[in-house]
Write a protein that holds these residues in place. Structure first.
Motif, PDB file in Angstrom:
ATOM      1  N   VAL A  23       2.086  19.362  -6.895  1.00 43.53           N
ATOM      2  CA  VAL A  23       2.031  20.814  -7.118  1.00 43.53           C
ATOM      3  C   VAL A  23       0.892  21.104  -8.088  1.00 43.53           C
ATOM      4  O   VAL A  23       0.848  20.551  -9.197  1.00 43.53           O
ATOM      5  CB  VAL A  23       3.370  21.331  -7.692  1.00 43.53           C
ATOM      6  N   ASN A  24      -0.011  21.965  -7.682  1.00 44.92           N
ATOM      7  CA  ASN A  24      -1.157  22.327  -8.514  1.00 44.92           C
ATOM      8  C   ASN A  24      -0.702  23.219  -9.673  1.00 44.92           C
ATOM      9  O   ASN A  24      -0.108  24.278  -9.454  1.00 44.92           O
ATOM     10  CB  ASN A  24      -2.202  23.055  -7.667  1.00 44.92           C
ATOM     11  N   THR A  25      -0.971  22.771 -10.901  1.00 43.53           N
ATOM     12  CA  THR A  25      -0.605  23.566 -12.079  1.00 43.53           C
ATOM     13  C   THR A  25      -1.835  24.187 -12.751  1.00 43.53           C
ATOM     14  O   THR A  25      -1.721  24.763 -13.833  1.00 43.53           O
ATOM     15  CB  THR A  25       0.151  22.694 -13.099  1.00 43.53           C
ATOM     16  N   GLN A  26      -2.998  24.053 -12.129  1.00 45.85           N
ATOM     17  CA  GLN A  26      -4.200  24.676 -12.663  1.00 45.85           C
ATOM     18  C   GLN A  26      -4.217  26.166 -12.345  1.00 45.85           C
ATOM     19  O   GLN A  26      -3.453  26.659 -11.508  1.00 45.85           O
ATOM     20  CB  GLN A  26      -5.449  23.996 -12.072  1.00 45.85           C
ATOM     21  N   VAL A  27      -5.112  26.897 -13.015  1.00 42.17           N
ATOM     22  CA  VAL A  27      -5.246  28.325 -12.748  1.00 42.17           C
ATOM     23  C   VAL A  27      -5.808  28.516 -11.343  1.00 42.17           C
ATOM     24  O   VAL A  27      -6.834  27.929 -10.976  1.00 42.17           O
ATOM     25  CB  VAL A  27      -6.165  28.997 -13.783  1.00 42.17           C
ATOM     26  N   THR A  28      -5.135  29.326 -10.557  1.00 38.31           N
ATOM     27  CA  THR A  28      -5.506  29.573  -9.160  1.00 38.31           C
ATOM     28  C   THR A  28      -5.693  31.068  -8.951  1.00 38.31           C
ATOM     29  O   THR A  28      -5.016  31.887  -9.582  1.00 38.31           O
ATOM     30  CB  THR A  28      -4.421  29.039  -8.213  1.00 38.31           C
ATOM     31  N   LYS A  29      -6.606  31.400  -8.050  1.00 41.04           N
ATOM     32  CA  LYS A  29      -6.880  32.821  -7.790  1.00 41.04           C
ATOM     33  C   LYS A  29      -6.270  33.253  -6.467  1.00 41.04           C
ATOM     34  O   LYS A  29      -6.406  32.572  -5.452  1.00 41.04           O
ATOM     35  CB  LYS A  29      -8.382  33.083  -7.773  1.00 41.04           C
ATOM     36  N   ALA A  30      -5.601  34.413  -6.508  1.00 44.56           N
ATOM     37  CA  ALA A  30      -5.071  35.037  -5.297  1.00 44.56           C
ATOM     38  C   ALA A  30      -5.717  36.409  -5.151  1.00 44.56           C
ATOM     39  O   ALA A  30      -5.690  37.214  -6.086  1.00 44.56           O
ATOM     40  CB  ALA A  30      -3.554  35.168  -5.379  1.00 44.56           C
ATOM     41  N   GLU A  31      -6.304  36.676  -4.000  1.00 50.16           N
ATOM     42  CA  GLU A  31      -6.961  37.964  -3.747  1.00 50.16           C
ATOM     43  C   GLU A  31      -6.206  38.717  -2.663  1.00 50.16           C
ATOM     44  O   GLU A  31      -5.835  38.136  -1.634  1.00 50.16           O
ATOM     45  CB  GLU A  31      -8.419  37.752  -3.328  1.00 50.16           C
ATOM     46  N   LEU A  37       0.824  -1.213   0.000  1.00 49.47           N
ATOM     47  CA  LEU A  37       0.000   0.000   0.000  1.00 49.47           C
ATOM     48  C   LEU A  37       0.854   1.257   0.000  1.00 49.47           C
ATOM     49  O   LEU A  37       0.473   2.289  -0.584  1.00 49.47           O
ATOM     50  CB  LEU A  37      -0.930  -0.006   1.222  1.00 49.47           C
ATOM     51  N   ASN A  38       1.981   1.216   0.641  1.00 51.14           N
ATOM     52  CA  ASN A  38       2.871   2.372   0.673  1.00 51.14           C
ATOM     53  C   ASN A  38       3.834   2.405  -0.505  1.00 51.14           C
ATOM     54  O   ASN A  38       4.644   3.314  -0.612  1.00 51.14           O
ATOM     55  CB  ASN A  38       3.680   2.374   1.978  1.00 51.14           C
ATOM     56  N   GLY A  39       3.736   1.404  -1.343  1.00 49.60           N
ATOM     57  CA  GLY A  39       4.614   1.384  -2.504  1.00 49.60           C
ATOM     58  C   GLY A  39       4.012   2.057  -3.722  1.00 49.60           C
ATOM     59  O   GLY A  39       4.655   2.140  -4.770  1.00 49.60           O
ATOM     60  N   PHE A  40       2.798   2.544  -3.587  1.00 52.45           N
ATOM     61  CA  PHE A  40       2.136   3.225  -4.701  1.00 52.45           C
ATOM     62  C   PHE A  40       1.609   4.585  -4.222  1.00 52.45           C
ATOM     63  O   PHE A  40       1.235   4.753  -3.051  1.00 52.45           O
ATOM     64  CB  PHE A  40       0.964   2.396  -5.241  1.00 52.45           C
ATOM     65  N   SER A  41       1.591   5.514  -5.131  1.00 47.99           N
ATOM     66  CA  SER A  41       1.023   6.839  -4.831  1.00 47.99           C
ATOM     67  C   SER A  41       0.399   7.397  -6.103  1.00 47.99           C
ATOM     68  O   SER A  41       0.846   7.085  -7.219  1.00 47.99           O
ATOM     69  CB  SER A  41       2.105   7.791  -4.314  1.00 47.99           C
ATOM     70  N   THR A  42      -0.638   8.219  -5.916  1.00 48.08           N
ATOM     71  CA  THR A  42      -1.386   8.761  -7.055  1.00 48.08           C
ATOM     72  C   THR A  42      -1.183  10.273  -7.156  1.00 48.08           C
ATOM     73  O   THR A  42      -1.313  10.998  -6.157  1.00 48.08           O
ATOM     74  CB  THR A  42      -2.890   8.470  -6.911  1.00 48.08           C
ATOM     75  N   VAL A  43      -0.861  10.705  -8.360  1.00 49.16           N
ATOM     76  CA  VAL A  43      -0.794  12.148  -8.652  1.00 49.16           C
ATOM     77  C   VAL A  43      -2.125  12.555  -9.270  1.00 49.16           C
ATOM     78  O   VAL A  43      -2.542  11.987 -10.284  1.00 49.16           O
ATOM     79  CB  VAL A  43       0.374  12.474  -9.612  1.00 49.16           C
ATOM     80  N   GLN A  44      -2.790  13.516  -8.661  1.00 52.65           N
ATOM     81  CA  GLN A  44      -4.110  13.923  -9.095  1.00 52.65           C
ATOM     82  C   GLN A  44      -4.063  14.717 -10.407  1.00 52.65           C
ATOM     83  O   GLN A  44      -3.030  15.304 -10.771  1.00 52.65           O
ATOM     84  CB  GLN A  44      -4.779  14.777  -8.011  1.00 52.65           C
ATOM     85  N   TYR A  45      -5.208  14.737 -11.090  1.00 52.53           N
ATOM     86  CA  TYR A  45      -5.332  15.491 -12.339  1.00 52.53           C
ATOM     87  C   TYR A  45      -5.116  16.982 -12.069  1.00 52.53           C
ATOM     88  O   TYR A  45      -5.596  17.530 -11.090  1.00 52.53           O
ATOM     89  CB  TYR A  45      -6.723  15.273 -12.935  1.00 52.53           C
ATOM     90  N   GLY A  46      -4.393  17.628 -12.975  1.00 46.57           N
ATOM     91  CA  GLY A  46      -4.103  19.055 -12.822  1.00 46.57           C
ATOM     92  C   GLY A  46      -2.924  19.333 -11.904  1.00 46.57           C
ATOM     93  O   GLY A  46      -2.705  20.477 -11.503  1.00 46.57           O
ATOM     94  N   HIS A  47      -2.176  18.312 -11.558  1.00 46.55           N
ATOM     95  CA  HIS A  47      -1.019  18.457 -10.677  1.00 46.55           C
ATOM     96  C   HIS A  47       0.214  17.822 -11.326  1.00 46.55           C
ATOM     97  O   HIS A  47       0.109  16.987 -12.224  1.00 46.55           O
ATOM     98  CB  HIS A  47      -1.266  17.800  -9.321  1.00 46.55           C
ATOM     99  N   ILE A  48       1.370  18.213 -10.829  1.00 45.81           N
ATOM    100  CA  ILE A  48       2.640  17.596 -11.195  1.00 45.81           C
ATOM    101  C   ILE A  48       3.268  17.050  -9.913  1.00 45.81           C
ATOM    102  O   ILE A  48       3.274  17.727  -8.881  1.00 45.81           O
ATOM    103  CB  ILE A  48       3.580  18.615 -11.867  1.00 45.81           C
ATOM    104  N   GLY A  49       3.795  15.830  -9.985  1.00 46.79           N
ATOM    105  CA  GLY A  49       4.383  15.209  -8.799  1.00 46.79           C
ATOM    106  C   GLY A  49       5.898  15.251  -8.817  1.00 46.79           C
ATOM    107  O   GLY A  49       6.529  15.267  -9.875  1.00 46.79           O
ATOM    108  N   LEU A  50       6.469  15.257  -7.598  1.00 47.21           N
ATOM    109  CA  LEU A  50       7.925  15.231  -7.426  1.00 47.21           C
ATOM    110  C   LEU A  50       8.273  14.224  -6.337  1.00 47.21           C
ATOM    111  O   LEU A  50       7.630  14.191  -5.279  1.00 47.21           O
ATOM    112  CB  LEU A  50       8.454  16.616  -7.035  1.00 47.21           C
TER     113      LEU A  50
END
Length: 285
Positions: free
Chosen positions: A73-81, A31-44
């Motif tokens: 790391v989220n590579t989608q468009v993000t809003k900062a106010e 279980l600890n030998g696998f990890s998932t990178v979510q859509y819209g993200h880049i993994g390191l």
């Protein structure tokens, strides 16, 4: 009563317990030998606290259990106010609420995370927005900040794009949500607008009066010209002809009896003129 447990049973229990432990350990490792990178993200990969510069696309990836972890790391468009307080060129206090849409350059995720970390929005983006908004706001009078809102937003966007590009951050869009001024300034703006509206109304009234005056002059000139033409058309011959027409109509209506009462110097019928016309008509073939 004999309560001793058969040695074979004890051996089997120990063996089964060991097997269960081994299975649990294997499952844990799997279980600890696998990890998932979510859509819209880049993994390191992060191995013992050190980042690997190999980037991982969205999906399932292997990792060494308890040794490696994968940060996303989220590579989608993000809003900062951000809310900023500054002064305009004419030293009016201005509070600005700015919303910036940005994204992380996918090709430079390792560089961003290795040099700045995951809190780059707090460390880089918000301070940059505040500094640039203050810098641009100070170039314009308060009224121009309202009238030239798009120009101000464009200049902020241009400067912010250059600043964040150094950190591999992309500015997608910027919006000035609100400009807030002091109550005294708002009242002065309102009074100025009222004065401008009144001046515009007075100017329109003056133009209307001038146009109406010109129309009356033109109308009067036309009437005078008409009267002049009418006077030119009235000739002695026309007057005499009209008199003859009147006398002819009177003769046609005369019943042969003279009026009992007459007055004035002009006879009821101009006999000479009537005889002259009768003679002319009898001579004509």
């Amino acid at each position: 009563m004999n309560t001793e447990i058969n040695p074979n049973v004890k051996k089997n229990v120990k063996w089964m317990s060991g097997l269960v432990v081994i299975v649990l350990i294997v499952l844990l490792l799997v279980l600890n030998g696998f990890s998932t990178v979510q859509y819209g993200h880049i993994g390191l990969y992060k191995t013992f606290g050190k980042l690997n510069n190999n980037t991982l696309d969205p999906g399932i990836h292997l990792r060494l259990p308890f040794v490696q972890s994968i940060i996303q790391v989220n590579t989608q468009v993000t809003k900062a106010e951000t809310d900023t307080t500054a002064s305009s060129k004419d030293l009016q206090p201005v509070s600005t609420h700015v919303a910036v849409n940005y994204s992380v350059n996918k090709e430079a995720v390792y560089h961003l995370m290795n040099n700045i970390g995951s809190s780059f929005d707090v460390i880089i983006i918000n301070p940059a927005i505040q500094e640039i908004v203050k810098e641009v706001t100070a170039k314009y009078p308060a009224e121009d900040l309202i009238a030239k809102r798009d120009v101000v937003a464009g200049e902020i966007s241009e400067n912010l794009t250059k600043r964040l590009a150094k950190y591999d951050l992309i500015v997608n869009d910027i919006n000035i949500v609100n400009f807030k001024f002091s109550d005294a300034f708002n009242q002065s703006i309102e009074a100025k607008q009222v004065a401008q509206q009144q001046a515009l109304k007075a100017e329109n009234d003056l133009k209307r009066i001038q146009i109406e005056g010109k129309q009356k002059i033109v109308q009067a000139q036309a009437e005078a010209e008409s009267l002049k033409l009418k006077k030119l058309e009235v000739t002695p011959e026309l007057v005499q002809l009209k008199q003859i027409e009147v006398q002819e109509k009177a003769v046609e209506k005369w019943n042969g009896q003279l009026p009992n009462v007459t007055g004035g110097a002009t006879p009821f019928i101009d006999v000479d003129s009537f005889n002259q016309q009768s003679t002319i008509q009898s001579v004509q073939p």
